[in-house]
Design a protein around this motif. Sequence first.
Motif, PDB file in Angstrom:
ATOM      1  N   GLN A 122      -8.368   6.898  -3.719  1.00  6.55           N
ATOM      2  CA  GLN A 122      -9.454   7.657  -3.077  1.00  6.55           C
ATOM      3  C   GLN A 122      -9.241   7.734  -1.564  1.00  6.55           C
ATOM      4  O   GLN A 122      -9.371   8.803  -0.959  1.00  6.55           O
ATOM      5  CB  GLN A 122     -10.809   7.022  -3.379  1.00  6.55           C
ATOM      6  N   THR A 123      -8.912   6.598  -0.950  1.00  2.00           N
ATOM      7  CA  THR A 123      -8.657   6.581   0.492  1.00  2.00           C
ATOM      8  C   THR A 123      -7.513   7.522   0.858  1.00  2.00           C
ATOM      9  O   THR A 123      -7.592   8.282   1.835  1.00  2.00           O
ATOM     10  CB  THR A 123      -8.326   5.150   0.956  1.00  2.00           C
ATOM     11  N   ALA A 147      -9.532   2.776  -5.790  1.00  2.00           N
ATOM     12  CA  ALA A 147     -10.061   2.781  -4.425  1.00  2.00           C
ATOM     13  C   ALA A 147      -8.967   3.155  -3.426  1.00  2.00           C
ATOM     14  O   ALA A 147      -9.208   3.892  -2.461  1.00  2.00           O
ATOM     15  CB  ALA A 147     -10.668   1.432  -4.087  1.00  2.00           C
ATOM     16  N   MET A 148      -7.766   2.645  -3.641  1.00  2.00           N
ATOM     17  CA  MET A 148      -6.649   2.984  -2.758  1.00  2.00           C
ATOM     18  C   MET A 148      -6.338   4.469  -2.848  1.00  2.00           C
ATOM     19  O   MET A 148      -6.124   5.136  -1.817  1.00  2.00           O
ATOM     20  CB  MET A 148      -5.418   2.157  -3.125  1.00  2.00           C
ATOM     21  N   PRO A 183     -14.444   8.130  -5.954  1.00  2.00           N
ATOM     22  CA  PRO A 183     -13.320   7.293  -6.378  1.00  2.00           C
ATOM     23  C   PRO A 183     -12.892   7.680  -7.788  1.00  2.00           C
ATOM     24  O   PRO A 183     -13.743   7.942  -8.649  1.00  2.00           O
ATOM     25  CB  PRO A 183     -13.878   5.872  -6.333  1.00  2.00           C
ATOM     26  N   ASP A 207      -5.770  -2.940  -2.446  1.00  2.00           N
ATOM     27  CA  ASP A 207      -7.101  -2.668  -2.994  1.00  2.00           C
ATOM     28  C   ASP A 207      -6.923  -2.325  -4.472  1.00  2.00           C
ATOM     29  O   ASP A 207      -5.800  -2.187  -4.950  1.00  2.00           O
ATOM     30  CB  ASP A 207      -7.753  -1.505  -2.241  1.00  2.00           C
ATOM     31  N   VAL A 265      -8.656  11.209   0.710  1.00  8.49           N
ATOM     32  CA  VAL A 265      -9.433  11.604   1.891  1.00  8.49           C
ATOM     33  C   VAL A 265      -8.496  11.844   3.072  1.00  8.49           C
ATOM     34  O   VAL A 265      -8.590  12.862   3.774  1.00  8.49           O
ATOM     35  CB  VAL A 265     -10.487  10.535   2.233  1.00  8.49           C
ATOM     36  N   GLU A 266      -7.573  10.920   3.306  1.00  9.08           N
ATOM     37  CA  GLU A 266      -6.653  11.062   4.430  1.00  9.08           C
ATOM     38  C   GLU A 266      -5.740  12.269   4.259  1.00  9.08           C
ATOM     39  O   GLU A 266      -5.414  12.959   5.239  1.00  9.08           O
ATOM     40  CB  GLU A 266      -5.830   9.785   4.587  1.00  9.08           C
ATOM     41  N   ARG A 313     -15.851  10.514   1.808  1.00  5.02           N
ATOM     42  CA  ARG A 313     -16.126   9.814   0.555  1.00  5.02           C
ATOM     43  C   ARG A 313     -17.493  10.198   0.040  1.00  5.02           C
ATOM     44  O   ARG A 313     -18.418  10.445   0.818  1.00  5.02           O
ATOM     45  CB  ARG A 313     -16.075   8.297   0.770  1.00  5.02           C
ATOM     46  N   THR A 372       0.855  -1.183   0.000  1.00  3.64           N
ATOM     47  CA  THR A 372       0.000   0.000   0.000  1.00  3.64           C
ATOM     48  C   THR A 372       0.889   1.230   0.000  1.00  3.64           C
ATOM     49  O   THR A 372       2.113   1.131   0.158  1.00  3.64           O
ATOM     50  CB  THR A 372      -0.951   0.016   1.211  1.00  3.64           C
TER      51      THR A 372
END
Length: 222
Positions: free
Chosen positions: A100-101, A97-98, A62, A93, A104-105, A118, A40
């Motif tokens: 997008q996460t 999707a990875m 996403p 992932d 956000v972070e 999200r 990751t």
Amino acid sequence: MRMPVPVPLLARLLPACCIALGLLAACSLPGFSPPPKLFTLTPKNTFSDGLPVVRSQILIEPPVAAAGIDTGRIALSRAPTSLDYYAGVSWTDRAPAMVQTLMVESFENSGKALSVGRETIGLRSDVILKSELREFQAEYDPAVENAPPRVHVRINAKLVAMPRRSIEASKTFESFEPARGAGFEDIIAAYDEALGKVLRRLVEWSLAETARLDRESPRRNS
């Protein structure tokens, strides 16, 4: 003289022996391979000073991506018209999707976006960040044998104002990061560095543009 094995003990041993034999048989089957090693990347947590605080609610969709990138496999390219994947490794992932996460972070880590999350049905939003993951691969130079690759990341972002769903700003962010060596840990580090540079610029741009929209539409936050 060898003592006979008691029948109850034999009944308990047989299933375990069968499982062990089954596993050994599976290992010898053609095409059997161990599960891939998972990797990751990390969100961005350092940003320029003086970023504006925005009170608009930002929802992040996403990223869309072509089928070759919309996968958990880690992509590589040896020519502009080809795409391949590293064997035995995978992202934790699907790449969009990875990302997008991590977006956000990264917004959360900036400390400037008071309401970010999200994109989910039912949540009210003032601004939606739409994006397209256009490049996300390690690129090898076919003219240089055994040279480490460079990682290429390119994301196009659009800020959509709600509820009128109008595109208020659009920009593309791109980074090339050469791997320090040919080892896979070096390649993952280059992925992390390249994506981090893109995320930093994307977050800073999004905050500045959202602050502009707030000034132009003061009733949004009333």
